[in-house]
Design an enzyme around this catalytic site. Sequence first.
Site, PDB file in Angstrom:
ATOM      1  N   CYS A  55       1.325   3.183   3.321  1.00 21.07           N
ATOM      2  CA  CYS A  55       1.838   2.500   4.646  1.00 21.07           C
ATOM      3  C   CYS A  55       3.332   2.733   4.760  1.00 21.07           C
ATOM      4  O   CYS A  55       3.956   2.785   4.074  1.00 21.07           O
ATOM      5  CB  CYS A  55       1.549   0.733   4.192  1.00 21.07           C
ATOM      6  SG  CYS A  55       2.521  -0.181   5.257  1.00 21.07           S
TER       7      CYS A  55
ATOM      8  N   TYR B  96       1.053  -0.961  -0.147  1.00 26.42           N
ATOM      9  CA  TYR B  96       0.061   0.208  -0.166  1.00 26.42           C
ATOM     10  C   TYR B  96       0.848   1.168   0.136  1.00 26.42           C
ATOM     11  O   TYR B  96       1.792   1.336   0.908  1.00 26.42           O
ATOM     12  CB  TYR B  96      -0.974   0.180   1.198  1.00 26.42           C
ATOM     13  CG  TYR B  96      -1.737  -1.177   1.761  1.00 26.42           C
ATOM     14  CD1 TYR B  96      -2.391  -1.993   0.475  1.00 26.42           C
ATOM     15  CD2 TYR B  96      -1.800  -1.510   2.930  1.00 26.42           C
ATOM     16  CE1 TYR B  96      -3.117  -3.061   1.068  1.00 26.42           C
ATOM     17  CE2 TYR B  96      -2.513  -2.674   3.219  1.00 26.42           C
ATOM     18  CZ  TYR B  96      -3.205  -3.535   2.250  1.00 26.42           C
ATOM     19  OH  TYR B  96      -4.051  -4.455   2.262  1.00 26.42           O
TER      20      TYR B  96
ATOM     21  N   PHE C 141       5.386   1.098   6.711  1.00 25.42           N
ATOM     22  CA  PHE C 141       6.275  -0.301   6.647  1.00 25.42           C
ATOM     23  C   PHE C 141       6.596  -0.425   5.155  1.00 25.42           C
ATOM     24  O   PHE C 141       8.007  -0.692   4.758  1.00 25.42           O
ATOM     25  CB  PHE C 141       5.550  -1.402   7.082  1.00 25.42           C
ATOM     26  CG  PHE C 141       5.384  -1.365   8.585  1.00 25.42           C
ATOM     27  CD1 PHE C 141       6.442  -1.240   9.493  1.00 25.42           C
ATOM     28  CD2 PHE C 141       4.252  -1.195   9.027  1.00 25.42           C
ATOM     29  CE1 PHE C 141       6.266  -1.166  10.914  1.00 25.42           C
ATOM     30  CE2 PHE C 141       3.681  -0.682  10.552  1.00 25.42           C
ATOM     31  CZ  PHE C 141       4.758  -0.816  11.243  1.00 25.42           C
ATOM     32  N   CYS C 142       5.827  -0.229   4.059  1.00 24.97           N
ATOM     33  CA  CYS C 142       6.179  -0.154   2.676  1.00 24.97           C
ATOM     34  C   CYS C 142       7.037   0.949   2.325  1.00 24.97           C
ATOM     35  O   CYS C 142       8.053   0.583   1.579  1.00 24.97           O
ATOM     36  CB  CYS C 142       4.722  -0.265   2.008  1.00 24.97           C
ATOM     37  SG  CYS C 142       3.594  -1.567   2.481  1.00 24.97           S
TER      38      CYS C 142
END
Length: 377
Positions: free
Chosen positions: A110, A107, A112-113
């Site tokens: 996001c 995503y 973390f992404c």
Amino acid sequence: MAPATRVVRALWTGGCALAWRLGGRPQPLLPTQSRAGFAGAAGGQGPVAAARKGSPRLLGAAALALGGALGLYHTARWHLRAQDLHAERSAVQLSLSSRLQLTLYQYKTCPFCSKVRAFLDFHALPYQVVEVNPVRRAEIKFSSYRKVPILVAQEGESSQQLNDSSVIISALKTYLVSGQPLEEIITYYPAMKAVNDQGKEVTEFGNKYWLMLNEKEAQQVYSGKEARTEEMKWRQWADDWLVHLISPNVYRTPTEALASFDYIVREGKFGAVEGAVAKYMGAAAMYLISKRLKSRHRLQDNVREDLYEAADKWVAAVGKDRPFMGGQKPNLADLAVYGVLRVMEGLDAFDDLMQHTHIQPWYLRVERAITEASPAH
């Protein structure tokens, strides 16, 4: 769970895991183990011929000129040697990275992404992006692991799936430095089932902040054991604390929540109906959920203060004597903190952060370093 709530929980939220010791596998190099430090560049004082007669001022000027020339010589020699070493390592990394075909399932909003993209871009690793629909998640139906990011690495006939942002980063960095087969490296980061504070079963990953390097390889990356320990500490801080300040700040008020979901829908992969539902119902739901998150993480009534304190704490840890925590270039902690904060760009929370803390110069330096290093996508 309603689709809008699933979207909410999927995007600016996430879990983290503590590092575990790996049983039955090659153990990481512990901070207490000794290692040789990097040798400093040699320097010397220029010889000055003794003379009983003549001008002391002239002799002093000659000595200064000779010493300066020798200093420039040693500096130039060190600089050229450093360039040679950098070129050698870059060639090795280019050879290794050219073997990999990387696909990132994500995503875009996001954190973390965003961490993984910052790492891949800074290390000039080409990759394909697959934006995942946060409601249906059909793009990752091949995976029993249902969170993003997921990175699929094709190396020849072998295909490996890497889960969890910190595992992805640690495994790829280990691969670039050591050249070990990626198939072997990922076994050093085992998935383990655990139960969180809410009684829900979650997947944790062992050793996620460790680079699996021998002593010689570690010396290529770190100036000493303190630098390695520092990087691991702040990578975990980004996962355990900083990331949990994002949602309460971007959904702080109904207006900010709506603006945040307008950004999510615009940047994400939604159908027309899904986008409208996510924008309005999601914004309302996340505004309410953010209040629970504030209580869970014991944040201040004005959650901006927690964000400001975290940013200034990070800036103080970097210090005034180095541009990055990694010294002259960003390390994995720099990239992690930058990646988490970057998802707020364009929102009020980001503008306030830049205005009310001292983090902007560091942030712009990391941004510039990534831009200069990364291939176009």
